[in-house]
Design an enzyme around this catalytic site. Structure first.
Site, mmCIF file in Angstrom:
data_model
loop_
_atom_site.group_PDB
_atom_site.id
_atom_site.type_symbol
_atom_site.label_atom_id
_atom_site.label_comp_id
_atom_site.label_asym_id
_atom_site.label_seq_id
_atom_site.Cartn_x
_atom_site.Cartn_y
_atom_site.Cartn_z
ATOM 1 N N ASP A 232 42.647 18.080 -40.467
ATOM 2 C CA ASP A 232 42.548 18.779 -41.747
ATOM 3 C C ASP A 232 42.518 17.747 -42.882
ATOM 4 O O ASP A 232 43.300 16.801 -42.893
ATOM 5 C CB ASP A 232 43.737 19.731 -41.928
ATOM 6 N N HIS B 114 51.360 21.894 -44.122
ATOM 7 C CA HIS B 114 51.246 23.024 -43.191
ATOM 8 C C HIS B 114 52.648 23.548 -42.876
ATOM 9 O O HIS B 114 53.448 22.853 -42.248
ATOM 10 C CB HIS B 114 50.578 22.590 -41.884
ATOM 11 N N MET C 124 48.993 16.341 -37.227
ATOM 12 C CA MET C 124 48.125 16.518 -36.072
ATOM 13 C C MET C 124 46.789 17.088 -36.536
ATOM 14 O O MET C 124 46.725 17.845 -37.494
ATOM 15 C CB MET C 124 48.828 17.505 -35.136
ATOM 16 N N SER D 158 50.943 17.299 -42.491
ATOM 17 C CA SER D 158 51.334 18.338 -41.519
ATOM 18 C C SER D 158 52.572 17.867 -40.756
ATOM 19 O O SER D 158 53.609 17.652 -41.372
ATOM 20 C CB SER D 158 50.151 18.632 -40.581
ATOM 21 N N THR D 159 52.469 17.658 -39.445
ATOM 22 C CA THR D 159 53.632 17.270 -38.640
ATOM 23 C C THR D 159 54.248 15.972 -39.164
ATOM 24 O O THR D 159 53.552 14.979 -39.306
ATOM 25 C CB THR D 159 53.229 17.080 -37.164
#
Length: 347
Positions: free
Chosen positions: A291, A195, A288, A168-169
């Site tokens: 998941d 994401h 973050m 993600s991030t």
């Protein structure tokens, strides 16, 4: 009480500067200490005001967002959240910005001047708060932490191996560090959930494809899996795997987001856990939240799975890997620079 996060807002549009400033100031954790109308102005104000976080428009006159970001990261690094348009050029530039060191980005809902920016107000606030905690400098790799023998799950097996990456991030930069080092001869396909909103995953796939020796593409419903190809889940769609006889196909669908994410790493991992004819190398990288953790637990219960988590020293945000490591199901914790080499050894 914690000190407010001091933010510098950079945009060539006076309207956008005001809207973004008002949004950020509406949150008690944030205080906008200044605005800048172009890149040169931004570099000057950064020196004067010493902000904790900068929001930066990708497309600006005088000195554009990319050039500004490059100078900032070389001379005086500061967490940056890019404010991007969803045009082809905008998405491509956003991905280059991630490689230059921007922590994250927010896509404007409708063009350079978005009158409906309030649609992403919550997202802008969350990403600025997160950016204030993000780590900009990657430490150099130290010895990996291994909890089991590196080859333990895959001894003398003829099963199809599948590499499944969730991030993600900070993911676009981490993916570049990993995917571009995977050799074209790798005897496994790679599934990737990053994401990202609709429109950006195609640019991410194209960018990685241009830099890698393997093929990288945005996954499409019905794609037949091939070794040496990475399939990136399209923004807004879950990606799952289906088996028909001895072949494996990608299915994309629009079922409810999981923990606010679609695509979701959990959904991908759970689909892999239902197929007995594969061995999975699950890789959880910077991001973050948590998941991937629930899906990893299912993979470890039902299927042959070797799990790698990115180490804290190289993560922009040590959320997703940390949650996975807490389960005690991760076989190895590895610096992002070493993940591709681990994957190559396993397959």
């Amino acid at each position: 009480m914690e000190r407010n996060i001091q933010v510098l807002v950079v945009d060539d549009s006076a309207f956008m500067r005001k809207v973004i400033t008002d949004m950020l100031n509406s949150d008690p954790r944030i205080h906008v200490i200044g605005t800048a109308r172009n890149g040169e102005d931004a570099l000057l104000k950064q020196k004067q005001l010493r902000p904790d976080v900068i929001t930066l428009d990708v497309e600006m006159p005088v000195l554009n967002g990319l050039e500004t970001l490059k100078k900032m990261m070389n001379e005086d690094p500061c967490p940056v959240v890019m404010i991007s348009s969803t045009t082809k050029e905008g998405t491509e530039n956003t991905l280059i910005a991630m490689e230059y060191g921007a922590v994250d980005f927010v896509a404007k809902p409708s063009g350079a001047i978005s009158l409906d920016l309030d649609k992403v107000e919550k997202e802008i606030i969350e990403k600025v708060v997160l950016a204030a905690k993000a780590k900009l400098k990657q430490a150099t790799p130290t010895k990996p932490i291994i909890s089991k023998s590196l080859y333990q799950p895959f001894v003398k097996s003829q099963k199809q191996k599948i590499i499944a990456i969730g991030t993600s991030t900070g993911g676009p930069k981490a993916l570049k560090d990993v995917i571009t080092k995977v050799p074209a001869t790798v005897s496994a396909p790679i599934l990737v959930v990053q994401h990202m909103p609709v429109g950006f995953t195609k640019s991410l796939a194209d960018r990685l494809n241009s830099l890698s020796s393997i093929t990288v593409k945005e996954a499409k419903d019905g794609d037949l899996l091939e070794n040496g190809t990475a399939y990136i889940a399209p923004g807004g769609y879950h990606l799952v795997l289906r088996q028909v006889e001895s072949s494996f196909f990608i299915k994309t669908h629009l079922e409810e987001p999981r923990r606010g994410h679609r695509p979701s790493v959990d959904v991908m991992y759970e689909s892999l856990s239902t197929i007995s004819d594969i061995e999975t190398i699950a890789v959880i990288m910077t991001g973050m939240g948590a998941d991937g953790t629930e899906g990893l637990m299912k993979l470890k219960q039902t299927a042959s799975c070797y799990a790698i988590a990115e180490s804290e020293e190289s993560c922009v945000v040590f959320g997703m890997p940390k949650a996975a490591i807490k389960t005690k199901l991760v076989d190895e914790v590895v610096h992002v620079q070493d993940i591709a080499e681990r994957i190559s050894r396993l397959v």
